[in-house]
Design an enzyme around this catalytic site. Structure first.
Site, short mmCIF file in Angstrom:
data_model
loop_
_atom_site.label_atom_id
_atom_site.label_comp_id
_atom_site.label_asym_id
_atom_site.label_seq_id
_atom_site.Cartn_x
_atom_site.Cartn_y
_atom_site.Cartn_z
N ASN A 1 1.12 -1.03 -0.09
CA ASN A 1 0.04 0.09 -0.04
C ASN A 1 0.91 1.22 0.02
O ASN A 1 1.80 1.21 0.77
CB ASN A 1 -0.95 0.00 1.13
CG ASN A 1 -0.43 -0.23 2.50
OD1 ASN A 1 0.42 -0.80 2.62
ND2 ASN A 1 -1.28 0.23 3.46
N CYS B 1 -3.87 0.57 -2.25
CA CYS B 1 -4.06 -0.62 -1.73
C CYS B 1 -2.86 -1.62 -2.27
O CYS B 1 -2.59 -1.50 -3.60
CB CYS B 1 -5.35 -1.46 -1.81
SG CYS B 1 -6.71 -0.73 -0.79
N GLU C 1 -2.95 -4.88 -3.02
CA GLU C 1 -3.57 -5.72 -3.97
C GLU C 1 -3.52 -5.12 -5.58
O GLU C 1 -3.25 -5.46 -6.50
CB GLU C 1 -5.03 -6.17 -3.71
CG GLU C 1 -5.10 -6.78 -2.38
CD GLU C 1 -5.50 -5.92 -1.45
OE1 GLU C 1 -4.73 -5.00 -1.10
OE2 GLU C 1 -6.48 -6.12 -0.66
N CYS D 1 -10.07 -5.25 0.33
CA CYS D 1 -11.33 -4.32 0.30
C CYS D 1 -12.17 -4.62 -0.56
O CYS D 1 -11.90 -5.28 -1.70
CB CYS D 1 -10.78 -3.07 0.57
SG CYS D 1 -10.30 -2.32 -0.93
N CYS E 1 -10.77 -3.49 -4.11
CA CYS E 1 -9.81 -4.59 -4.66
C CYS E 1 -10.35 -5.77 -5.21
O CYS E 1 -9.98 -6.35 -6.30
CB CYS E 1 -8.71 -4.85 -3.61
SG CYS E 1 -7.61 -3.43 -3.22
N1 THU Z 1 -5.32 -1.59 2.58
C1 THU Z 1 -4.81 -2.29 1.52
O1 THU Z 1 -3.48 -2.14 1.19
N2 THU Z 1 -5.58 -3.28 1.09
C2 THU Z 1 -6.75 -3.49 1.48
O2 THU Z 1 -7.45 -4.46 1.07
C3 THU Z 1 -7.59 -2.87 2.70
C4 THU Z 1 -6.62 -1.46 3.09
C5 THU Z 1 -4.50 -0.36 2.88
C6 THU Z 1 -5.13 1.08 2.48
C7 THU Z 1 -4.77 1.84 3.51
O3 THU Z 1 -3.06 2.22 3.12
C8 THU Z 1 -4.48 0.96 4.74
O4 THU Z 1 -4.48 -0.31 4.25
C9 THU Z 1 -5.52 1.22 5.99
O5 THU Z 1 -6.86 1.18 5.17
#
Ligand code: THU
Length: 160
Positions: A62, A73, A75, A112, A115
């Site tokens: 991320n 994110c 992913e 999330c 994603c």
């Molecule tokens: N985040 C991800 O990288 N992937 C996800 O599926 C959920 C959230 C990151 C986004 C943000 O930088 C941090 O986690 C907190 O939400």
């Protein structure tokens, strides 16, 4: 009017050490990527590793931004990098690990909604499923055989 039920299935491993050696390796690469995350605002580090049909592994993590919605994110960083580098190669598996730098996360960190939609695009494009493995800093790993188990009723590009 009719009521329709659908089901999703997943496999739960007690620990990442229970994965097969190649899946463990993919998860280790996701964890290494997680530890390079740029997440100064949330202090929540996420890493992803994507295994392609040609054997290549592409990782992402991320990337946050002072203008919060401008971040991305892990992913999507990983799968978009894979698509940018190898546009016609199928994605076989994606491993994901998330951890907080403020508290212990010992439950699986699932992708999330946004994603899931993006991952689903690549399943449609390549006409084959993507295995998804996700975990927290420690504890269980969940595996689904397809994004469909995580996102029923995804928006499908064939409608456009
Ligand atoms: N985040 C991800 O990288 N992937 C996800 O599926 C959920 C959230 C990151 C986004 C943000 O930088 C941090 O986690 C907190 O939400």
């Amino acid at each position: 009017m009719k009521k329709i039920e659908f089901s999703a299935e997943y496999i739960e491993y007690d620990d990442k050490m229970d994965l097969s050696s190649s899946d463990k390796e993919l998860m280790s690469l996701a964890i290494e990527a997680r530890n390079r995350s740029y997440s100064p605002y949330s202090k929540f580090s996420v890493g992803a590793a994507v295994l392609l049909d040609n054997g290549k592994i592409v990782t992402g993590n991320n990337q946050e931004n002072a203008a919060y919605p401008s971040g991305m994110c892990a992913e999507r960083v990983a799968i978009w990098t894979a698509s940018a580098m190898y546009p016609n190669v199928k994605v076989v598996k994606l491993a994901l690990s998330g951890m907080s730098r403020l508290k212990l996360v010992n439950t699986p960190v699932s992708p999330c909604g946004a994603c899931r939609q993006v991952l689903s695009e690549y399943e449609s494009k390549q006409e084959s499923e993507i295995e998804i493995f996700f975990t927290g800093e420690e504890g269980k790993v969940i595996k689904t055989n397809s994004v469909k188990d995580l996102l029923p009723f995804s928006f499908d590009g064939s409608l456009i």
